[in-house]
Design an enzyme around this catalytic site. Sequence first.
Site, PDB file in Angstrom:
ATOM      1  N   GLY A 231       0.867  -1.176   0.000  1.00 13.87           N
ATOM      2  CA  GLY A 231       0.000   0.000   0.000  1.00 13.87           C
ATOM      3  C   GLY A 231       0.905   1.229   0.000  1.00 13.87           C
ATOM      4  O   GLY A 231       1.857   1.302   0.796  1.00 13.87           O
ATOM      5  N   ALA A 232       0.616   2.171  -0.892  1.00 10.29           N
ATOM      6  CA  ALA A 232       1.545   3.280  -1.128  1.00 10.29           C
ATOM      7  C   ALA A 232       1.959   4.029   0.150  1.00 10.29           C
ATOM      8  O   ALA A 232       3.157   4.201   0.407  1.00 10.29           O
ATOM      9  CB  ALA A 232       0.929   4.227  -2.153  1.00 10.29           C
TER      10      ALA A 232
ATOM     11  N   ASN B  54      -3.219   2.854 -10.112  1.00 10.10           N
ATOM     12  CA  ASN B  54      -3.602   2.037  -8.945  1.00 10.10           C
ATOM     13  C   ASN B  54      -3.531   0.565  -9.353  1.00 10.10           C
ATOM     14  O   ASN B  54      -3.197   0.220 -10.489  1.00 10.10           O
ATOM     15  CB  ASN B  54      -5.006   2.443  -8.471  1.00 10.10           C
ATOM     16  N   LYS B  55      -3.877  -0.290  -8.436  1.00 11.68           N
ATOM     17  CA  LYS B  55      -3.788  -1.746  -8.633  1.00 11.68           C
ATOM     18  C   LYS B  55      -4.412  -2.186  -9.953  1.00 11.68           C
ATOM     19  O   LYS B  55      -5.465  -1.687 -10.348  1.00 11.68           O
ATOM     20  CB  LYS B  55      -4.475  -2.427  -7.445  1.00 11.68           C
TER      21      LYS B  55
ATOM     22  N   ARG C 100      10.275  -1.120  -4.804  1.00 12.19           N
ATOM     23  CA  ARG C 100       9.039  -1.178  -5.607  1.00 12.19           C
ATOM     24  C   ARG C 100       8.956   0.112  -6.425  1.00 12.19           C
ATOM     25  O   ARG C 100       9.141   1.199  -5.879  1.00 12.19           O
ATOM     26  CB  ARG C 100       7.789  -1.343  -4.709  1.00 12.19           C
TER      27      ARG C 100
ATOM     28  N   ASP D  62      -1.575   4.836  -6.210  1.00 10.23           N
ATOM     29  CA  ASP D  62      -0.142   4.722  -5.931  1.00 10.23           C
ATOM     30  C   ASP D  62       0.627   5.903  -6.484  1.00 10.23           C
ATOM     31  O   ASP D  62       1.722   6.215  -6.027  1.00 10.23           O
ATOM     32  CB  ASP D  62       0.422   3.428  -6.531  1.00 10.23           C
TER      33      ASP D  62
ATOM     34  N   GLN E 222      -5.655  -8.830  -2.566  1.00 11.02           N
ATOM     35  CA  GLN E 222      -5.649  -7.894  -1.429  1.00 11.02           C
ATOM     36  C   GLN E 222      -7.063  -7.532  -0.977  1.00 11.02           C
ATOM     37  O   GLN E 222      -7.270  -7.196   0.187  1.00 11.02           O
ATOM     38  CB  GLN E 222      -4.900  -6.599  -1.796  1.00 11.02           C
TER      39      GLN E 222
HETATM   40  O1  MRU Z   1       0.525  -3.891  -4.569  1.00  7.13           O
HETATM   41  P1  MRU Z   1      -0.096  -3.193  -3.397  1.00  7.13           P
HETATM   42  O2  MRU Z   1      -0.872  -4.082  -2.505  1.00  7.13           O
HETATM   43  O3  MRU Z   1       0.945  -2.371  -2.654  1.00  7.13           O
HETATM   44  O4  MRU Z   1      -1.100  -2.184  -4.073  1.00  7.13           O
HETATM   45  C1  MRU Z   1      -1.897  -1.355  -3.261  1.00  7.13           C
HETATM   46  C2  MRU Z   1      -2.819  -0.504  -4.023  1.00  7.13           C
HETATM   47  O5  MRU Z   1      -2.915  -0.579  -5.225  1.00  7.13           O
HETATM   48  C3  MRU Z   1      -3.574   0.527  -3.254  1.00  7.13           C
HETATM   49  O6  MRU Z   1      -4.810   0.767  -3.834  1.00  7.13           O
HETATM   50  C4  MRU Z   1      -2.755   1.828  -3.270  1.00  7.13           C
HETATM   51  O7  MRU Z   1      -1.458   1.594  -2.801  1.00  7.13           O
HETATM   52  C5  MRU Z   1      -3.371   2.899  -2.486  1.00  7.13           C
HETATM   53  S1  MRU Z   1      -3.201   2.551  -0.773  1.00  7.13           S
HETATM   54  C6  MRU Z   1      -3.891   3.725   0.170  1.00  7.13           C
END
Ligand code: MRU
Length: 363
Positions: free
Chosen positions: A54-55, A254-255, A90, A244, A203
């Site tokens: 998560g960012a 985003n994801k 990352r 992100d 997730q």
């Molecule tokens: O690969 P991840 O689990 O780090 O990805 C997380 C996401 O895509 C979240 O939506 C994003 O980081 C926003 S978190 C507040």
Amino acid sequence: MNVSGRPTRTIWPSSDGLAVEIIDQTRLPHAFVTARLASLDAAAHAIRAMLVRGAPLIGATAAWGMWLALRADATDAGLTQAHATLLGTRPTAVNLRWALDRVRAAVGRLPANARADAARRLAVEICDEDVALNRGIAAAGLPLLQTIAARKRSGERLNVLTHCNAGWLATVDVGTATAPIYAAHDAGLPVHVWVDETRPRNQGASLTAWELLNHGVPHTVIADNAGGHLMQHGQVDLVIVGTDRTTATGDVCNKIGTYLKALAAYDNGVPFYVAAPSPSIDWTLRDGLREIPIEERDARELSHITGRRSDGTVATVALLPEGSAAANPAFDVTPARLVTGLITERGVCAASAEGLRKLFPAP
Ligand code: MRU
């Protein structure tokens, strides 16, 4: 947020003052396990292997990682190496660079013997700030949900769809996309969340569902492909996702799968909001599609899946025929034109350069 009735953050300094502790998110939802990070390498591994993810939490962990590194080597070379090691973990979430640059700028001008303590103070500050930003997002987003709820029949549930986990587990606490949801639930709105499972790492199914369950928010996990169908049948009132990296022009990364949800929302007239705290805005970029680096993760995340057997043990099994190739791009970009609005800690704005500048005239 509370875990078994105890207020818990995702990252905190250990009680002996020698390390930092995290929730190991690779173990959820089947086990709540914490891990101790006592070195730069441990912090880098935790980010890369997604014990933390998560960012905002990636940024916070990196700040703590700088402290851990500087305790061992506070020379200029040590500072440079720590920054480079953590930055390489990352590529997509800009919060990582934001936190690392902030620590490096603050401690780089200090004598070596003062650097570790200063980095520690800054890590604490970044964590507390994250919580405050998320509370700002909760306050800014709540009226959106209240307005939509007011248009519904009394007692009718308010359906929010979310993707991945942009909840408190993705931040230090409170969450971004879930912050207005928790606020609405706590204010007594009949909110219900459609939780995209979020293949390949799930997730949504593993983390968002666990969070919502813990907080007592009604929710239903759906296959990633179900969102469009639900929108066509009027069962989604709004979408809220995290980000992100948001460009200065309002494109949102985003994801993986977020873009498809935005397309379906657009086609069905469903409002599509992105919860965007300011550290996730990359003011240097204007074209998300061309400029944002998209993380390519191990194909094993797709080819295998982990779950709980009926005897309670956890197992990882293969999904694909042996020999099939798999590709795993971890993020996608949703162009600003598909985003109804950005929910920031300073309020809601249009996903555009003008909208962002109104709220952040001097970022
Ligand atoms: O690969 P991840 O689990 O780090 O990805 C997380 C996401 O895509 C979240 O939506 C994003 O980081 C926003 S978190 C507040």
